[in-house]
Design a protein around this motif. Structure first.
Motif, short mmCIF file in Angstrom:
data_model
loop_
_atom_site.label_atom_id
_atom_site.label_comp_id
_atom_site.label_asym_id
_atom_site.label_seq_id
_atom_site.Cartn_x
_atom_site.Cartn_y
_atom_site.Cartn_z
N ARG A 158 2.19 1.32 -3.41
CA ARG A 158 2.04 2.09 -4.29
C ARG A 158 1.56 3.76 -4.38
O ARG A 158 1.88 4.65 -5.54
CB ARG A 158 0.48 1.76 -4.09
N GLU A 159 1.61 4.23 -3.05
CA GLU A 159 1.69 5.35 -2.90
C GLU A 159 2.49 6.31 -3.49
O GLU A 159 2.44 7.31 -4.02
CB GLU A 159 0.86 5.82 -1.13
N TYR A 160 3.84 6.03 -3.14
CA TYR A 160 4.90 6.58 -3.36
C TYR A 160 4.99 6.23 -4.48
O TYR A 160 5.18 7.68 -5.59
CB TYR A 160 6.59 5.52 -2.93
N GLU B 292 2.53 6.04 -7.26
CA GLU B 292 1.55 6.81 -8.36
C GLU B 292 1.97 8.17 -8.61
O GLU B 292 1.94 9.35 -9.03
CB GLU B 292 0.30 6.46 -7.81
N ARG B 293 2.54 8.53 -7.26
CA ARG B 293 3.48 10.66 -7.17
C ARG B 293 4.08 10.22 -8.22
O ARG B 293 4.13 11.28 -8.81
CB ARG B 293 3.60 10.30 -5.57
N ASP C 262 0.73 -1.51 -0.28
CA ASP C 262 0.47 -0.19 0.14
C ASP C 262 0.10 0.93 0.05
O ASP C 262 1.00 2.20 -0.78
CB ASP C 262 -1.13 0.00 1.53
N LYS C 263 2.08 0.79 0.88
CA LYS C 263 3.22 2.76 1.41
C LYS C 263 3.62 2.55 -0.45
O LYS C 263 3.81 3.51 -0.50
CB LYS C 263 3.16 2.53 2.19
#
Length: 1213
Positions: A129-131, A133-134, A126-127
């Motif tokens: 994916r956050e990085y 996508e940014r 999850d973490k």
């Protein structure tokens, strides 16, 4: 750039698979090669960190803190490193966390990408994916970002994300092939259970990035997912060729030996290799040692030698990671499997100390408590685990242990059955959607399933149900479980035996017997199987066979004497056979066993004196000795016992033979040889010679074996039946030995002597032992058939026919001999005789494949094509993937000039199975068709797919070599068409291409491993054709010397004579070439040398054409077409002759056929056809052919000027 990308992908793959030392090694190499990029230093540090080398990793990471691209992931890694320490520094962690937050605000896309990668590798999807996508947003849809996001999603364990991963991989692959994206797409297809799709992706990687080992590893695993063990093992071997210590391949081979072959010795050897490779490649990777061991422990049937290896692996892991509760739990489980319950309990308690919440460790403790009878403690713990089951999830093992407790507490059968049913359902629910693979073997856990089966069986009656009565309901559950076990792990004898037992108890005696026989074939020393077989024989009234099974049982496990059932069956059999004294004695022994005698029973039998005969005493000696051997205890004592028995009865040849065989059975070969030789020196034990010779042959000591047999045969002529029979056996064995050492002529003489001796045996046996006549006739037939085989291998076909016929005099219904004789007739082109034999076979065996194939062949030769294809169609409709039949059909359709009919049969095979295109047999057949239709490059591609296969490989390699040496199917050594191609024929490019092809052919020759003398000769000829292909005079002369030598040794050897002629032509010695070719032209055609006959007729025709002898050439060319209507070279020569005679219309007709059968691909033939159309004033046809040639070969010399322009001009005028 591509190299860097591939290297990075390789490192990421190793990190994802947790091959951390592999990652470190690859990163170190990359640092040296691509020194400017800090990411390799980061991965080097990451690999070290994951191997608990915290200090070294931290030092290395510190050097990267200020690098903009990797500072963010470096700070994260430093936080992770600090937390891994025994006493982490909270202040350092806070400081680093603050730096991460600060750096994140201004991080570059590359920095965010590496941070996302690091988080993904740690499993924080999850973490990550956050990085990522940014990063994608900042870089306006970065391709690398898309690929990483896809990997994060497909490995997230969340279906909603994983399903979308496919389109992200496709986005990443739009611009170009990317190894990391292709591997990811394979992962995605694998997740969607589309294993063929995954395999296609992996194959793309292998083609584009041949050195990328994870792709080969993935391919091997995917082939197993497709349940194709054969291809999986081929892939394992290919992987090991590229990477000698490849861990996954070594594990796969060891699993195959254990699960499929049941070969424990081989598996243990491979496991030992795996451990050595692990210690060499991943010495600080405890999780990998542990993971690699799991499947073996669960499929090995508690084999001590296997568990010794797996225990070593997990123990090694625990020595590196002594704080890991899972490792201690596994060590406890392995102790349980070995029956060492106290030690198991210690390990489980250690595991609980390391992690007091460990459910597996607590489950292990309960298992030990149940085994040791501490039922109250076990019940208390089980109640606790059952209560918390909602939070931890249902466990099949827990339900099974509750069932065991219920049995021990004497609870109802219904309760026990329900618990076992629940255990099975829960256990199998964990396997849903899991493909065949290492994880499947671990989770299937056949050992656990067999434990459940044992509990079910304990609830069922031991005897089969009475007639008309249904079997116990639990037996159906057992059958379902065991079918799964035997299907997945056919090499596990316990599974096969248990299935036999279930079938027996269900009343399916025939099926039980079949399973037992399979079990005993696989594992002859399985005592329980012999015991059950004895019960079955007794049930069927076969008392002698029952006793034999008991004797076998005893010979393999002396402790079975302590089993009351053994004595009971034995006594019942002896009583039925009237051996009352022995039956009483056996029952008394059974009564004296613990738990059998009841208090207050009659003691009369105690005082009853049992007289033992000398034979009984001898049996006791034998039983004791065999038990001592077979239990691996006190071998010297066992030999003493045997020798004492032999002293009591020194003339007992069977006993003396048993001593030797017992020594062989325990692999004490040298001792056995010494025993046999010592016994033979006394000259009292001559009957042991055969046993000794057989043993020496088994040990490949052929010279000594031959000496023993020659010694046995060195005596005055004999006339007694026994002596004659012995001589015949010696001679047959001697011939086998002589064949093995290539003394072929001597082997033939030995067989002929055996035939003469056997004729004397048959005369005597009819008078002295009439019952033995059929057996002796069979032996006579076998000797004749062996002689025939010898003559066949030497091309002495007429003599071979004579001896096959003689074999049929002795055994007129021997189908194997009839087939060989029919094949021989076909080889000799005696179609009527062949048809007669095949008809006889097909009367008694309507669907005999070999006979049907030959009948089809005959129909082709009689030009009854419909009937021929019908025979093939019958076979192929029943089994479209019958590739030996399909390859034969392709050859016959070629000879019939009907190659256009082949594609429908190939399509039929493709539709039969989704895996057809991967099948070596299919690829061989497709390659054959493409070769015959003038597509050599495509043919090579398909033959290459078959070349590593055990069945098709050798022929595929031979064909590939022939294509490389002569891709255009020219007449090697021919002069008529030499240089007709003009400039094309002499181009430097073509010469270089030819030289490369010769080198490739030379490499392929090294892959050929002939098994026969004929095969060795074929290989020598082909090796020397490579010398011819160099067109260098010295090489051609060298090859000619070899061809001449072969032709002198093997008279009328068509391939050698053709090769000589070809060499002479290349040396411009045409008269000598013509002499050899004329020799061949006088010989009778045979199918074995069909292609060589054709090539020799074509070459001789070439010589005659060159000399202007067109009639003689024409006769030879018609002979070619009589045997092969697709021979485009024959049509080409006929066209050439007609053209020279200015019969342009006839020339065009022949060139048309050459063009047709060459699949309209050869530009030279196209040119000649167009030219003759022009001369015959068929201008439109000439233009049409010109267009076809120029479409494929735009710069073909003189085509436009000489033909196209003139034809167009002629049309206009």
């Amino acid at each position: 750039m591509e190299d860097e990308e591939t290297t990075l992908a390789l490192i990421r793959c190793y990190c994802y698979e947790k091959y951390f030392n592999h990652a470190v090694t690859t990163a170190a190499a990359a640092q040296r090669e691509f020194s400017n990029d800090p990411i390799y230093t980061f991965f080097h540090a990451y690999g070290a960190l994951m191997q608990d080398q915290i200090q070294e990793a931290s030092i290395e990471l510190d050097t990267l803190r200020d690098n903009r691209d990797v500072s963010l992931c470096t700070s994260m890694a430093l936080v992770y490193a600090e937390k891994k320490k025994i006493n982490p520094d909270r202040e350092v962690i806070q400081e680093l966390d603050a730096k991460v937050k600060e750096d994140r605000k201004s991080a570059s896309p590359k920095s965010l990408y590496y941070a996302g990668t690091f988080l993904w590798l740690l499993g924080r999807n999850d973490k990550a994916r956050e990085y990522t996508e940014r990063m994608i947003k900042l870089s306006s849809g970065s391709r690398e970002g898309m690929i990483l996001k896809a990997w994060i999603d497909v490995t997230s364990g969340k279906d909603a994300y994983a399903r979308k991963a496919g389109k992200y991989f496709d986005e990443g692959l739009k611009e170009r092939a990317d190894v990391f994206a292709l591997m990811g797409k394979a992962q995605y297809y694998e997740y969607r259970q589309n294993y063929s799709g995954a395999l296609e992706m992996v194959n793309k990687v292998i083609v584009s990035f041949p050195g990328f080992l994870p792709a080969l590893t993935k391919k091997m695993k995917l082939l197993l997912s497709l349940q194709d063990w054969e291809q999986t093992i081929s892939a394992s071997h290919r992987l090991l060729q590229k990477d000698t210590n490849n861990l996954e391949a070594l594990r796969m081979l060891a699993l195959h030996s254990l699960c499929r072959d049941g070969d424990v010795t081989e598996s243990v050897k491979q496991l030992s290799n795996l451990i050595s490779s692990l210690e060499f490649l991943e010495p600080h990777n405890p999780e990998l040692f542990y993971r690699m061991s799991l499947a073996f422990t669960r499929v090995c049937g508690r084999n001590e030698k296997v568990i010794e290896q797996t225990f070593r692996m997990v123990e090694r892991a625990f020595s590196v990671a002594s704080g890991d509760s899972d490792l201690a739990t596994e060590l406890g489980y392995q102790m349980v499997l070995q029956g060492r319950i106290k030690e198991a309990m210690k390990w489980y308690k250690t595991a609980m100390t390391l992690d007091e919440t460990s459910v597996p460790a607590l489950t292990g403790i309960i298992r030990c408590q149940l085994i040791e009878g501490h039922l109250d403690d076990a019940e208390q713990q089980l109640e606790f685990l059952t209560e918390i089951q909602q939070s931890i999830g249902k466990s099949g093992e827990l339900l099974y242990l509750r069932a065991v407790l219920a049995v021990k507490k004497r609870r109802s059968q219904e309760e026990v059955t329900n618990l076992l049913n629940d255990a099975v359902d829960t256990h199998f629910s964990t396997l849903q959607g899991l493909p065949l693979g290492v994880e499947y073997f671990e989770k299937l856990n056949p050992d656990f399933l067999l434990e459940i089966v044992k509990e079910y069986l304990a609830l069922c009656p031991a005897k089969p149900p009475a007639q008309g009565q249904p079997p116990a309901p639990q037996l159906q559950h057992c059958a379902t479980l065991l079918d799964t076990v035997v299907k997945i792990v056919p090499g596990l004898p316990q599974g096969v035996f248990m299935r036999a037992k279930v079938r027996y108890q269900s009343g399916d005696i025939e099926a039980a017997q079949s399973s037992l026989q399979h079990c005993l074939d696989q594992c002859p020393s399985y005592a329980d199987a012999h015991l059950l077989m004895a019960q079955i024989h007794l049930l069927q009234g076969n008392f002698t066979l029952s006793s034999q099974s008991l004797e076998l049982c005893l010979s393999h496990n002396f402790e079975i004497r302590e089993h009351p059932l053994y004595h009971l069956i034995n006594a019942q059999a002896k009583k039925k056979m009237g051996e009352l004294t022995e039956a009483i004695q056996t029952l008394q022994m059974a009564m004296s066993l613990p738990g059998v005698r009841r208090a207050g029973s009659s003691s009369k039998s105690k005082n009853k004196k049992i007289e033992l005969s000398p034979a009984d005493c001898l049996s006791v000696f034998l039983e004791l000795a065999e038990a001592l051997w077979l239990n691996g205890e006190q071998p010297e004592k066992a030999i003493d016992v045997y020798e004492q028995a032999l002293k009591k009865n020194p003339k007992d040849g069977a006993l003396a033979s048993k001593i030797g065989k017992a020594l062989v059975k325990t692999h004490n070969y040298m001792k056995a040889i010494n025993y046999y030789e010592a016994a033979l020196k006394t000259e009292q034990q001559n009957f042991l010679r055969y046993d000794l010779a057989e043993l020496l042959m088994k040990m490949k000591q052929y010279q000594r074996c031959e000496g023993v047999l020659q010694g046995a045969l060195a005596h005055e002529p004999v006339n007694e039946l026994l002596a004659l029979s012995d001589d015949c056996r010696y001679l047959v064995l001697l011939a086998k030995i002589q064949n093995k050492v290539d003394k072929n002529e001597e082997a033939l003489l030995s067989l002929q002597r055996a035939r003469d001796v056997q004729a004397k045996v048959l005369k005597r046996v009819q008078l002295e032992q009439p019952d033995a006549v059929p057996t002796q006739k069979r032996l006579a037939a076998e000797i004749c058939a062996e002689i025939a085989k010898h003559y066949t291998s030497q091309r002495g076909y007429e003599r071979a026919v004579k001896f096959y016929k003689e074999a049929l005099v002795y055994c007129e219904t021997d189908r194997k001999v009839m087939l060989e004789l029919a094949r021989l007739y076909l080889t000799l082109d005696e179609v009527d005789a062949c048809q007669e034999q095949c008809s006889i076979i097909l009367k008694s065996d309507q669907f005999n494949e070999d006979a049907t194939l030959m009948m089809a062949d005959i129909m082709f030769r009689k030009q009854d094509y419909e009937q021929a294809v019908f025979h093939f169609q019958q076979l192929l409709e029943r089994k479209p993937d019958n590739y030996p039949t399909l390859s034969r059909l392709i050859d016959l359709l070629r000879r019939a000039g009907k190659l256009e009919e082949v594609p429908r049969f190939l399509d039929m095979a493709e539709k039969h199975s989704s895996r057809t295109k991967f099948d070596p047999g299919f690829n061989y057949c497709k390659g054959l068709y493409l070769w015959y239709t003038g597509e050599p490059n495509d043919a090579l591609r398909h033959f290459n797919k078959a070349r590593k296969d055990n069945v098709w490989g050798q022929n595929a390699v031979y064909n590939m070599i022939e294509i490389y040496l002569n891709p255009d199917n020219d007449t090697m050594g021919g002069e008529v068409f030499e240089n007709l191609d003009g400039e094309v024929g002499t181009s430097t490019e073509k010469q270089e291409s030819e030289q490369l092809a010769v080198r490739t052919a030379d490499k392929l020759l090294k892959e050929i491993k002939p098994q026969t003398s004929a095969g060795h000769t074929q290989l020598r000829i082909l090796e020397n054709y490579c010398f011819l292909a160099t067109k260098q005079k010295a090489n051609v002369e060298k090859a000619l010397g070899v061809f001449t030598e072969i032709a002198n040794i093997e008279k009328e050897h068509v391939p050698a004579l053709l090769a000589m002629a070809t060499a002479y032509m290349m040396l411009k010695q045409t008269p000598r070439a013509r002499n050899q070719l004329k020799r061949i032209a006088k010989m009778n055609w045979n199918r074995v040398d069909a292609d060589e006959f054709e090539k020799s007729w074509l070459l001789l025709a070439d010589i005659y054409i060159h000399l202007g002898k067109y009639d003689m050439a024409g006769d030879l060319l018609k002979r070619c077409l009589n045997h092969n209507k697709s021979c485009c070279k024959a049509y080409e020569y006929l066209g050439y002759i007609m053209e020279k005679e200015q019969a342009f219309r006839d020339a065009a007709l022949n060139y048309e056929l050459a063009w047709k059968y060459g699949n309209r691909t050869n530009p030279t033939i196209g040119y000649k056809l167009a030219f003759n159309y022009l001369k015959a004033k068929r201008h439109v046809d000439a233009i049409d052919v010109c267009h076809k040639v120029l479409a494929a070969h735009p710069n073909y010399p003189r085509m436009r000027k000489d033909i196209l322009d003139k034809a167009r001009a002629a049309l206009r005028s």
